[in-house]
Design an enzyme around this catalytic site. Structure first.
Site, PDB file in Angstrom:
ATOM      1  N   LYS A 173      31.992 -14.030  45.551  1.00  0.00           N
ATOM      2  CA  LYS A 173      31.437 -14.344  44.269  1.00  0.00           C
ATOM      3  C   LYS A 173      32.922 -14.089  43.393  1.00  0.00           C
ATOM      4  O   LYS A 173      33.130 -13.263  42.791  1.00  0.00           O
ATOM      5  CB  LYS A 173      30.437 -14.008  43.813  1.00  0.00           C
ATOM      6  CG  LYS A 173      30.341 -15.123  42.685  1.00  0.00           C
ATOM      7  CD  LYS A 173      29.284 -14.687  41.998  1.00  0.00           C
ATOM      8  CE  LYS A 173      30.066 -14.240  40.407  1.00  0.00           C
ATOM      9  NZ  LYS A 173      30.540 -15.037  39.617  1.00  0.00           N
ATOM     10  N   GLU A 248      33.144  -0.275  40.050  1.00  0.00           N
ATOM     11  CA  GLU A 248      34.787  -0.395  39.485  1.00  0.00           C
ATOM     12  C   GLU A 248      34.629  -1.236  37.897  1.00  0.00           C
ATOM     13  O   GLU A 248      34.215  -2.127  37.744  1.00  0.00           O
ATOM     14  CB  GLU A 248      36.030  -1.146  39.990  1.00  0.00           C
ATOM     15  CG  GLU A 248      36.907  -0.246  39.201  1.00  0.00           C
ATOM     16  CD  GLU A 248      38.028  -1.302  37.409  1.00  0.00           C
ATOM     17  OE1 GLU A 248      37.631  -0.990  36.738  1.00  0.00           O
ATOM     18  OE2 GLU A 248      38.592  -2.112  38.911  1.00  0.00           O
ATOM     19  N   CYS A 282      41.065  -3.201  31.938  1.00  0.00           N
ATOM     20  CA  CYS A 282      39.792  -2.019  32.164  1.00  0.00           C
ATOM     21  C   CYS A 282      40.654  -1.154  31.617  1.00  0.00           C
ATOM     22  O   CYS A 282      40.254  -0.019  31.597  1.00  0.00           O
ATOM     23  CB  CYS A 282      39.189  -2.028  33.540  1.00  0.00           C
ATOM     24  SG  CYS A 282      39.806  -1.993  35.513  1.00  0.00           S
ATOM     25  N   GLU A 382      34.540  -1.253  24.486  1.00  0.00           N
ATOM     26  CA  GLU A 382      35.188  -2.334  25.032  1.00  0.00           C
ATOM     27  C   GLU A 382      35.467  -3.774  24.539  1.00  0.00           C
ATOM     28  O   GLU A 382      34.366  -3.995  24.724  1.00  0.00           O
ATOM     29  CB  GLU A 382      34.693  -2.240  26.927  1.00  0.00           C
ATOM     30  CG  GLU A 382      35.919  -2.360  27.102  1.00  0.00           C
ATOM     31  CD  GLU A 382      35.419  -2.318  29.109  1.00  0.00           C
ATOM     32  OE1 GLU A 382      36.343  -2.379  30.030  1.00  0.00           O
ATOM     33  OE2 GLU A 382      34.339  -3.260  29.246  1.00  0.00           O
TER      34      GLU A 382
END
Length: 474
Positions: A173, A248, A282, A382
């Site tokens: 996906k 992750e 990231c 973040e």
């Protein structure tokens, strides 16, 4: 800029295009706001069909030799390289990565990863003897891969290549915000010799397609890259069927600049690691930790370097920062910049206003804060945008404490005399540390500590994630 248009007419299941049955989702160019494609809005039924195709294809693919699978991977890498311009253009259109970066990091890096994974086939310990036991490493089965929008090809390849080399079949996906590359990849994979059903693509949203993949009883493993929030949900859903889950997730990397560092180099490289891909990485280093006595010097260097980061049309080769990947994400980043100002951080570059001359599009000014409280929101959460926070520290102990003082543990950097910097690097609770801008190594493991996830990608460490281990006692 003349907007390109793309066509995604259906899912890719069993080696062919399968029409969706639940409408479509728009793919919006964040630089212009134009709809450049429509992708199917997948359903749980579409996932069922893809999993059935993957399950049917598994025995034959698993029975091939690692070297045969490596040969297919090498053909796949060559096919992606041959279509580099097409892929780069699609990535720039769907998520705004500057075209120069789309050609290099967004396309060239995945090709390098494929080659590195293929090279593992010959020397990897597929079997070994331990005493009287034969240890055999076998494919897990059907892998569900769920990937984000910031590196639409890289993140898929980082899962697909080791999964295929291990002998698994895959249901992917891709992000609904950046789905275009997945179709090209499926076509190239077929041309490279990946049999029908070994690689399948179901488009759609996380709450529908991602949830169905995570819960599916015939999927044996989930490999996910994305936010920590989404990773927690996937892990919880997958636990109902006791799948293996590799995650992750988010990061809040610190760049520790030591007293004995080459200051201009440390600041320049640190800024690059904060602003690359618009900060939508990231593994970025959005926190720059500097000796308090040298903060003013660091600020001057950072501001001077930031002026070189041209913001604008991502199809222009002079652009270094394109738009954020969507208007919604632009609003999120702007909200953090406003929060930083409200919380008392010193704004030294950029700010919440639109970049000059860019009245439309999801653009954000690259922004730098100084005198940042390490406990503040902009230092803890973040942001995923071109926002650098400069945090002064009193001594090395405080620097290490600040670097380790978030819920994340993905990447960091340390600049200083090599042995000194390496000693500090060993104290950081993160999965990867670059010392003095160490070179990227596709054979080295990548992954996080703490809430940055579990499992590893790249090299033999990434391959092992996709294998079961059997002990045959004799």
């Amino acid at each position: 800029m003349t907007p390109a248009t793309y066509t995604v007419t259906g899912h890719w299941i069993g080696g062919e295009i399968v029409a969706g049955s639940a409408g479509t989702l728009p793919v919006v160019n964040p630089a212009t706001g134009d709809v450049v494609a429509e992708a199917p809005a997948g359903t749980a039924t579409d996932v069922d069909r893809a999993v059935a195709a993957a399950r049917a294809a598994f025995p034959a693919w698993a029975a091939t030799t690692p070297q045969q699978r490596a040969d297919v991977l090498r053909h796949l890498g060559a096919g992606l390289t041959a279509r580099q311009e097409e892929i780069a253009g699609a990535i720039t259109a769907e998520m705004g990565s500057p075209i120069t970066m789309s050609r290099t990091a967004q396309v060239a890096f995945p090709a390098a990863v494929i080659e590195s994974v293929a090279g593992l086939a010959e020397d990897f310990a597929w079997t070994e003897e331990i005493g009287t036991s034969l240890i055999v490493r076998e494919p897990i089965g059907v892998v569900g891969a769920i990937t984000p929008w910031n590196f639409p090809l890289q993140q898929v390849v980082s899962k697909l290549a080791p999964a295929l080399l291990a002998g698994n079949t895959v249901v992917l996906k891709p992000s609904e915000n950046a789905p275009l590359t997945a179709r090209i990849l499926a076509e190239v994979a077929t041309e490279a010799g990946v049999p029908a059903g070994v690689f399948n693509v179901v488009y759609g949203t996380g709450p529908i397609v991602g949830e169905a993949i995570s819960a599916h009883p015939d999927i044996d493993m989930i490999s996910f890259t994305g936010s920590t929030r989404a990773g927690k949900r996937i892990a919880a859903v997958a636990a109902e069927t006791v799948k293996r889950v590799a995650l992750e997730l988010g990061g809040k990397g610190a760049n520790i600049i030591l007293d004995d560092a080459d200051l201009p180099e440390a600041v320049s490289r640190g800024l690059m690691m904060s602003f690359t891909n618009g900060g939508q990485v990231c593994g970025a280093w959005p926190r720059m930790l500097v000796p308090a006595s040298r903060q003013d010097e660091v600020v001057a260097l950072a501001v001077a370097a930031a002026k070189q980061y041209t913001v604008g049309d991502p199809t222009d080769e002079a652009t270094r920062i394109g738009p954020m990947a969507s208007e919604a994400h632009r609003q999120k980043v702007i909200g953090y910049i406003e929060r930083g100002i409200a919380d008392g951080a010193r704004l030294v570059f950029g700010g919440p206003d639109r970049p000059e001359g860019l009245a439309k599009g999801a653009y954000v000014q690259p922004t730098i804060f100084a005198d940042v409280d390490p406990r503040s929101a902009i230092a803890q959460e973040e942001i995923f945008g071109p926002v650098l926070t400069i945090i002064p520290y009193a001594d090395e102990e405080e620097a290490v404490a600040i670097a380790n003082g978030t819920l994340y543990g993905l990447t960091s950097g340390v600049f200083g005399e090599p042995e000194h910097a390496t000693a500090v690097a060993r104290r950081l609770r993160v999965g990867q540390v670059d010392v003095n801008a160490g070179h990227w190594n596709p054979l080295a493991p990548f992954g996080g500590y703490k809430q940055s996830g579990n499992g590893r990608e790249f090299g033999r460490f990434g391959l092992e994630e996709f294998l079961e281990t059997k002990s045959i006692q004799r």
